[in-house]
Design a protein around this motif. Structure first.
Motif, PDB file in Angstrom:
ATOM      1  N   UNK A   1      -4.341   4.131  -1.655  1.00 20.00           N
ATOM      2  CA  UNK A   1      -3.202   3.291  -2.023  1.00 20.00           C
ATOM      3  C   UNK A   1      -3.374   2.830  -3.465  1.00 20.00           C
ATOM      4  N   UNK A   2      -2.249   2.475  -4.100  1.00 15.99           N
ATOM      5  CA  UNK A   2      -2.265   2.160  -5.528  1.00 15.99           C
ATOM      6  C   UNK A   2      -1.557   0.843  -5.802  1.00 15.99           C
ATOM      7  N   UNK A   3      -2.105   0.114  -6.783  1.00 20.07           N
ATOM      8  CA  UNK A   3      -1.476  -1.085  -7.314  1.00 20.07           C
ATOM      9  C   UNK A   3      -1.603  -1.097  -8.833  1.00 20.07           C
ATOM     10  N   UNK A   4      -1.898   0.026  -9.380  1.00 23.34           N
ATOM     11  CA  UNK A   4      -2.351   0.182 -10.755  1.00 23.34           C
ATOM     12  C   UNK A   4      -3.658   0.935 -10.666  1.00 23.34           C
ATOM     13  N   UNK A   5      -4.656   0.300 -10.084  1.00 26.15           N
ATOM     14  CA  UNK A   5      -5.887   0.997  -9.706  1.00 26.15           C
ATOM     15  C   UNK A   5      -5.688   1.615  -8.324  1.00 26.15           C
ATOM     16  N   UNK A   6      -6.591   2.506  -7.952  1.00 27.48           N
ATOM     17  CA  UNK A   6      -6.493   3.155  -6.645  1.00 27.48           C
ATOM     18  C   UNK A   6      -7.635   2.707  -5.758  1.00 27.48           C
ATOM     19  N   UNK A   7      -7.345   2.604  -4.459  1.00 25.70           N
ATOM     20  CA  UNK A   7      -8.346   2.219  -3.470  1.00 25.70           C
ATOM     21  C   UNK A   7      -8.167   3.070  -2.235  1.00 25.70           C
ATOM     22  N   UNK A   8      -9.267   3.647  -1.746  1.00 29.46           N
ATOM     23  CA  UNK A   8      -9.229   4.399  -0.503  1.00 29.46           C
ATOM     24  C   UNK A   8      -9.340   3.413   0.655  1.00 29.46           C
ATOM     25  N   UNK A   9      -8.501   3.583   1.672  1.00 26.68           N
ATOM     26  CA  UNK A   9      -8.496   2.639   2.792  1.00 26.68           C
ATOM     27  C   UNK A   9      -9.069   3.301   4.040  1.00 26.68           C
ATOM     28  N   UNK A  10      -9.523   2.467   4.951  1.00 27.45           N
ATOM     29  CA  UNK A  10     -10.111   2.951   6.201  1.00 27.45           C
ATOM     30  C   UNK A  10      -9.017   3.156   7.238  1.00 27.45           C
ATOM     31  N   UNK A  11      -9.098   4.265   7.987  1.00 29.35           N
ATOM     32  CA  UNK A  11      -8.168   4.540   9.074  1.00 29.35           C
ATOM     33  C   UNK A  11      -8.747   4.036  10.386  1.00 29.35           C
ATOM     34  N   UNK A  12      -7.879   3.601  11.262  1.00 26.27           N
ATOM     35  CA  UNK A  12      -8.285   3.142  12.594  1.00 26.27           C
ATOM     36  C   UNK A  12      -7.522   3.952  13.647  1.00 26.27           C
ATOM     37  N   UNK A  13      -8.237   4.790  14.425  1.00 28.24           N
ATOM     38  CA  UNK A  13      -9.688   5.021  14.397  1.00 28.24           C
ATOM     39  C   UNK A  13     -10.077   5.920  13.222  1.00 28.24           C
ATOM     40  N   UNK A  14     -11.379   6.136  13.093  1.00 27.33           N
ATOM     41  CA  UNK A  14     -11.856   7.032  12.043  1.00 27.33           C
ATOM     42  C   UNK A  14     -11.320   8.442  12.297  1.00 27.33           C
TER      43      UNK A  14
ATOM     44  N   UNK B   1      -2.759  -5.060   1.680  1.00 30.04           N
ATOM     45  CA  UNK B   1      -2.103  -6.263   1.173  1.00 30.04           C
ATOM     46  C   UNK B   1      -0.835  -5.898   0.417  1.00 30.04           C
ATOM     47  N   UNK B   2      -0.031  -6.886   0.139  1.00 29.22           N
ATOM     48  CA  UNK B   2       1.282  -6.663  -0.454  1.00 29.22           C
ATOM     49  C   UNK B   2       1.228  -6.069  -1.860  1.00 29.22           C
ATOM     50  N   UNK B   3       0.137  -6.238  -2.539  1.00 31.07           N
ATOM     51  CA  UNK B   3       0.049  -5.784  -3.931  1.00 31.07           C
ATOM     52  C   UNK B   3       0.061  -4.264  -4.057  1.00 31.07           C
TER      53      UNK B   3
END
Length: 298
Positions: free
Chosen positions: A171-184, A197-199
């Motif tokens: 996901x991106x807000x400017x920078x990128x972050x890998x998120x965890x899936x549930x389940x793996x 989060x909303x950002x």
């Protein structure tokens, strides 16, 4: 079934037909040559089926001929007509790699033949199927049919593997972050959940197929709306079958900003106006009067 027995059956049928033809029609036995065309599956894989159709250029009331094929490649499993009301009298012998076909009831334009490709056949080879020595019976006339052939190419069976080998969500807000899936992630699991989060306003799916011939046909990136975003990843296997993976990605509502209460200003005593001062002066006794009242004269 004995080969000579089959030939005797066919010859007996021919003799019966000839005896029924009036003498005046004897000259019509020469007739014209019918055309038979073969169509069907041009490709098949070991263990798969091949369906071929022999179509005449005009309707007939019967057909007799030979079906030649390589019994080391193909196994003849069924011969039928597309006319379900037509009674069939079919004879075929696998040992001689041919079939003799006899129809005694009218009327058909198409014969359908089904083969099975033997399991040990090597992909990359080909084999021919031929209708030869054919004759049709039409209004008690015997007419010849042109020989026709069809080539079937043996190919490797297409894979039905539509599984993913890996999948991740960024996901991106400017920078990128890998998120965890549930389940793996697991190739056998098709439904996942995640919350951001909303950002975060955009997402991107990175995935790889378990089989190199498969492909991902759905979009892999997009915008995130507030609330639940249902993202579907579709994988198409080599044989055209599909498998879908679903991610329910929730983008939270923006945080509520609480307003701090402002301090109320302290009340300052108001100064008395002139009327209040005069009233106060009138009511308040003077100093001399107070003294006189307190100490009377002797």
């Amino acid at each position: 079934m004995n080969h000579s027995f089959l030939k005797n059956r066919i010859f007996a049928l021919l003799l019966t037909v000839i005896l029924l033809v009036p003498i005046v029609c004897a000259t019509s036995l020469v007739g014209f040559c019918y055309t038979g065309a073969i169509s069907g599956d041009a490709q098949a894989y070991p263990g798969g089926t091949v369906t071929l159709r022999l179509t005449f250029d005009t309707e007939v009331t019967g057909y007799m001929g030979y079906l030649e094929y390589d019994a080391s490649v193909l196994e003849l499993t069924k011969i039928e007509s597309t006319d379900s009301d037509l009674e069939e009298d079919l004879y075929y012998d696998h040992d001689f790699n041919y079939a003799m076909i006899s129809y005694t009831e009218p009327v058909t334009k198409v014969l359908k033949v089904t083969f099975t490709v033997l399991d040990g056949v090597e992909p990359g080879s080909s084999t021919d199927v031929r209708f030869t020595g054919g004759e049709v019976i039409n209004d008690f006339d015997m007419e010849s049919v042109e020989d026709s052939s069809f080539t079937v190419n043996i190919v490797k069976k297409k894979s039905s593997d539509a599984k993913l080998k890996s999948m991740s969500v960024t996901v991106f807000q400017g920078d990128s972050d890998k998120i965890a899936l549930d389940p793996a992630f697991s190739s056998r699991t098709t439904t996942y959940n995640a919350t951001v989060s909303n950002e975060y306003t955009r997402y991107e799916i990175k995935a790889s197929c378990n089989n190199s011939a498969a492909e991902i046909t759905s979009k892999t990136k997009g915008e995130l709306k507030e609330g639940t975003n249902t993202i579907t990843v579709t994988v198409r296997a080599e044989d055209g079958s599909e498998k879908k993976y679903t991610i329910k990605l929730v983008r939270e509502e923006p945080p509520q900003i609480s307003e701090e209460p402002s301090e109320e200003p302290s009340e300052e005593p108001s100064e008395p106006n002139e009327s209040e001062e005069s009233e106060f002066s009138e009511e308040t006794p003077s100093q001399d009067e107070s003294v006189e009242e307190s100490f009377p004269e002797e």
